[in-house]
Design a protein around this motif. Structure first.
Motif, PDB file in Angstrom:
ATOM      1  N   ASP A   1      -4.260 -86.718  10.849  1.00 21.45           N
ATOM      2  CA  ASP A   1      -3.438 -85.986   9.879  1.00 21.45           C
ATOM      3  C   ASP A   1      -4.350 -85.349   8.823  1.00 21.45           C
ATOM      4  OD1 ASP A   1      -1.757 -85.316   7.704  1.00 21.45           O
ATOM      5  OD2 ASP A   1      -0.311 -86.862   8.305  1.00 21.45           O
ATOM      6  N   PRO A   2      -4.196 -84.023   8.602  1.00 17.72           N
ATOM      7  CA  PRO A   2      -5.045 -83.350   7.607  1.00 17.72           C
ATOM      8  C   PRO A   2      -4.957 -83.970   6.208  1.00 17.72           C
ATOM      9  CG  PRO A   2      -3.556 -81.768   8.692  1.00 17.72           C
ATOM     10  CD  PRO A   2      -3.289 -83.107   9.305  1.00 17.72           C
ATOM     11  N   ARG A   3      -3.855 -84.666   5.934  1.00 22.57           N
ATOM     12  CA  ARG A   3      -3.747 -85.313   4.623  1.00 22.57           C
ATOM     13  C   ARG A   3      -4.864 -86.347   4.404  1.00 22.57           C
ATOM     14  NH1 ARG A   3       1.422 -88.505   3.641  1.00 22.57           N
ATOM     15  NH2 ARG A   3       1.301 -88.799   5.882  1.00 22.57           N
TER      16      ARG A   3
ATOM     17  N   ASN B   1     -13.190 -91.344  12.784  1.00 21.27           N
ATOM     18  CA  ASN B   1     -11.737 -91.510  12.904  1.00 21.27           C
ATOM     19  C   ASN B   1     -11.059 -90.894  11.687  1.00 21.27           C
ATOM     20  OD1 ASN B   1      -9.207 -93.266  12.077  1.00 21.27           O
ATOM     21  ND2 ASN B   1      -9.405 -93.485  14.301  1.00 21.27           N
ATOM     22  N   THR B   2      -9.909 -90.259  11.919  1.00 21.91           N
ATOM     23  CA  THR B   2      -9.078 -89.773  10.816  1.00 21.91           C
ATOM     24  C   THR B   2      -7.675 -90.319  11.032  1.00 21.91           C
ATOM     25  OG1 THR B   2     -10.319 -87.737  10.542  1.00 21.91           O
ATOM     26  CG2 THR B   2      -8.062 -87.728   9.728  1.00 21.91           C
ATOM     27  N   ARG B   3      -7.127 -90.865  10.008  1.00 20.67           N
ATOM     28  CA  ARG B   3      -5.813 -91.509  10.109  1.00 20.67           C
ATOM     29  C   ARG B   3      -4.776 -90.573  10.746  1.00 20.67           C
ATOM     30  NH1 ARG B   3      -3.878 -95.996   7.955  1.00 20.67           N
ATOM     31  NH2 ARG B   3      -1.642 -96.170   7.545  1.00 20.67           N
TER      32      ARG B   3
ATOM     33  N   VAL C   1       2.254 -90.038  10.272  1.00 24.24           N
ATOM     34  CA  VAL C   1       1.645 -91.295   9.875  1.00 24.24           C
ATOM     35  C   VAL C   1       1.787 -91.462   8.365  1.00 24.24           C
ATOM     36  CG1 VAL C   1      -0.636 -90.267   9.652  1.00 24.24           C
ATOM     37  CG2 VAL C   1      -0.458 -92.703  10.094  1.00 24.24           C
ATOM     38  N   SER C   2       2.030 -92.686   7.940  1.00 22.26           N
ATOM     39  CA  SER C   2       2.174 -92.903   6.501  1.00 22.26           C
ATOM     40  C   SER C   2       0.821 -93.257   5.892  1.00 22.26           C
ATOM     41  CB  SER C   2       3.187 -94.012   6.245  1.00 22.26           C
ATOM     42  OG  SER C   2       2.798 -95.155   6.963  1.00 22.26           O
TER      43      SER C   2
ATOM     44  N   TYR D   1      -8.134 -88.141  -0.422  1.00 18.25           N
ATOM     45  CA  TYR D   1      -9.063 -89.099   0.195  1.00 18.25           C
ATOM     46  C   TYR D   1      -9.060 -88.998   1.700  1.00 18.25           C
ATOM     47  CZ  TYR D   1      -4.690 -91.742   0.709  1.00 18.25           C
ATOM     48  OH  TYR D   1      -3.405 -92.118   1.013  1.00 18.25           O
ATOM     49  N   TRP D   2     -10.105 -89.516   2.248  1.00 14.46           N
ATOM     50  CA  TRP D   2     -10.233 -89.687   3.700  1.00 14.46           C
ATOM     51  C   TRP D   2      -9.826 -91.115   4.036  1.00 14.46           C
ATOM     52  CZ3 TRP D   2     -14.923 -92.493   5.576  1.00 14.46           C
ATOM     53  CH2 TRP D   2     -14.917 -92.687   6.968  1.00 14.46           C
TER      54      TRP D   2
END
Ligand code: FUL
Length: 469
Positions: A355-357, A350-352, A7-8, A371-372
């Motif tokens: 992705d751990p980023r 929710n997490t984008r 995911v970007s 950032y989250w």
């Protein structure tokens, strides 16, 4: 091995800050130094007929000034190299109306040089204020005065090392000495100064410096000199028709939600009633409590604070101002030394891209560059800090990840009371930093952040919990 991300990152929302604006935002607290002939005439605005001989500080010590500022947590100092009276604190090649003709240091002194050096020694930034209005200069109001003004600007931008900010005020035209004619000179605020040309000199000689004026181009005025940013105070504004001296203070105070330009506000305010030192104001120095309020209403609303410290006739920051600043800094340091959110277990609705980023744990890592974020279609998520123990706090800090713009419209904060969530605060706008100072202390083992309104997915950089001593 290069990692492949499914995911970007979220697309930036609206106007975004430049690198120099981002560097400036991270400074948060800076100081203003108003010092000139006015210090010796007891005036706020000199008429322009002051003799350079009256500029005679008895113990000028740039090291004391920069040291007091650094100790107070200021990340830079901006000096009035020339105020409206036209007297130059450096030996300008373009006028005799300067320290060259003062008894101070036998006419060999240079306040700009000494303060620039002292700031460097303290590891803080240095900036200058060069008043466009010049009540001394015979040609003020005519086109050739602009050549003089720009020549002086070039001197200051070329000879004193790197500057972090160049400050252009908007008090222009009126009564003055003007080489002896003593008259009233009105100027066309929109056209006379040809600001674009002047600003391009700053870009040419000091590309890293931010340019301040009422309306930018990098940093805008907050619209008052009392230390209060709007709530909310958006980092963006649509500056059409605005110029130095020509901007509605009410609009500057809040900015525009979804404004066309990133142009954060700077809150300039003096530690005393005046910008210059007056002995009769020695008992009107802002108290540490008052300075705290200023801090929460400026830095706490995503702005930078530019706190004025006027040197006295000795050329020192007065003992009373020093005492107030020390206590103010002691309280701030004691407040922000311990982030009670550190070490919490952080979960989010929710997490984008999972992705751990973009993981929610980034909000407690103390870094502005992580950032989250959530999936694009998740605009009002929530995040929970499980502290694992009871903690007591009265200040909450929330930051957005600024390179992606000011995204969130509103948030709410809840505490877990053992059985259910209870809302204890809400706010409109986050931006660079939102400090929520609660009327009373809260003790809980879980805190929830709810994004209650956002046109796009949020990108939250920090969530911190602090206790004032
Ligand atoms: C204004 C000036 O007129 C005041 O004297 C002061 O320097 C303030 C910071 O800016 O434009």
């Amino acid at each position: 091995m290069a990692s492949v991300h499914s995911v970007s990152a979220p697309k930036p929302h609206g106007a975004i800050p430049s690198e120099r604006q981002l560097r400036w935002q991270a400074m948060e607290v800076t100081g203003f130094i108003h010092f000139t002939v006015n210090t010796f005439t007891d005036k706020e605005w000199g008429y322009g007929d002051e003799s350079p001989e009256i500029f005679a500080p008895t113990a000028f010590d740039a090291g004391q000034i920069a040291g007091v500022a650094a100790e107070a947590g200021m990340k830079g100092l901006i000096l009035t190299a020339k105020h409206h009276d036209g007297f130059c604190l450096w030996p300008s090649a373009y006028t005799d109306h300067s320290v060259k003709h003062s008894p101070w240091r036998g006419g060999q002194g240079d306040v700009v040089r000494e303060l620039a050096t002292a700031c460097q020694e303290q590891g803080i930034g240095f900036g200058i204020y060069l008043s466009p209005w010049d009540r001394n200069h015979p040609r003020y109001g005519h086109p050739d005065y602009l050549t003089y003004y720009r020549n002086q600007l070039r001197e200051l931008l070329s000879n004193y090392g790197p500057l972090f900010e160049v400050w252009f005020d908007g008090a222009n035209g009126g009564e003055g000495y003007y080489g002896g004619v003593r008259e009233n000179r009105r100027i066309d605020k929109e056209r006379y100064y040809d600001w674009e040309t002047t600003w391009s000199i700053v870009r040419e000689l000091q590309p890293e410096a931010v340019i301040f004026s009422d309306a930018g181009p990098d940093i805008r005025w907050v619209g008052n000199e009392s230390g209060v940013a709007g709530d909310p105070c958006w980092g963006t504004i649509s500056p059409d028709g605005m110029a130095p001296g020509l901007a509605d203070p009410k609009v500057l105070n809040t900015g525009h939600r979804n404004g066309s330009h990133w142009r954060p506000a700077e809150v300039d305010v003096s530690i005393r009633p005046g910008w210059f030192y007056h002995a009769h104001e020695d008992d009107q120095v802002r108290s540490p409590e008052n300075l705290l309020q200023v801090y929460y209403e400026s830095v706490g609303r995503g702005c930078n604070l530019l706190l004025n410290l006027p040197p006295d006739r000795r050329g020192l920051i007065h003992e009373r101002d020093v005492a107030s600043l020390r206590e103010w800094r002691r309280i701030l340091d004691a407040t922000f030394a311990t982030d009670l959110a550190r070490g919490a277990r952080v979960t989010a609705s929710n997490t984008r891209g999972n992705d751990p980023r973009f993981a929610p744990t980034h909000v407690i890592d103390g870094r502005r560059d992580t950032y989250w974020a959530t999936d694009d279609d998740v605009r009002t998520p929530e995040l929970v800090l499980d502290l694992g123990r009871h903690a007591t706090f009265n200040v909450v800090c929330v930051r957005e990840y600024l390179p992606l713009g000011q995204r969130v419209d509103s948030i709410a904060l809840d505490r877990w009371d053992g059985e259910r969530w209870v809302e204890f605060a809400s706010a409109t706008g986050i931006g660079a930093q939102r400090l929520i100072r609660l009327p009373e202390r809260i003790t809980t083992d879980r805190v929830r952040l709810r994004v209650t309104g956002s046109p796009v997915c949020p990108a939250i950089s920090e969530l911190g919990l602090f206790a004032e001593p």
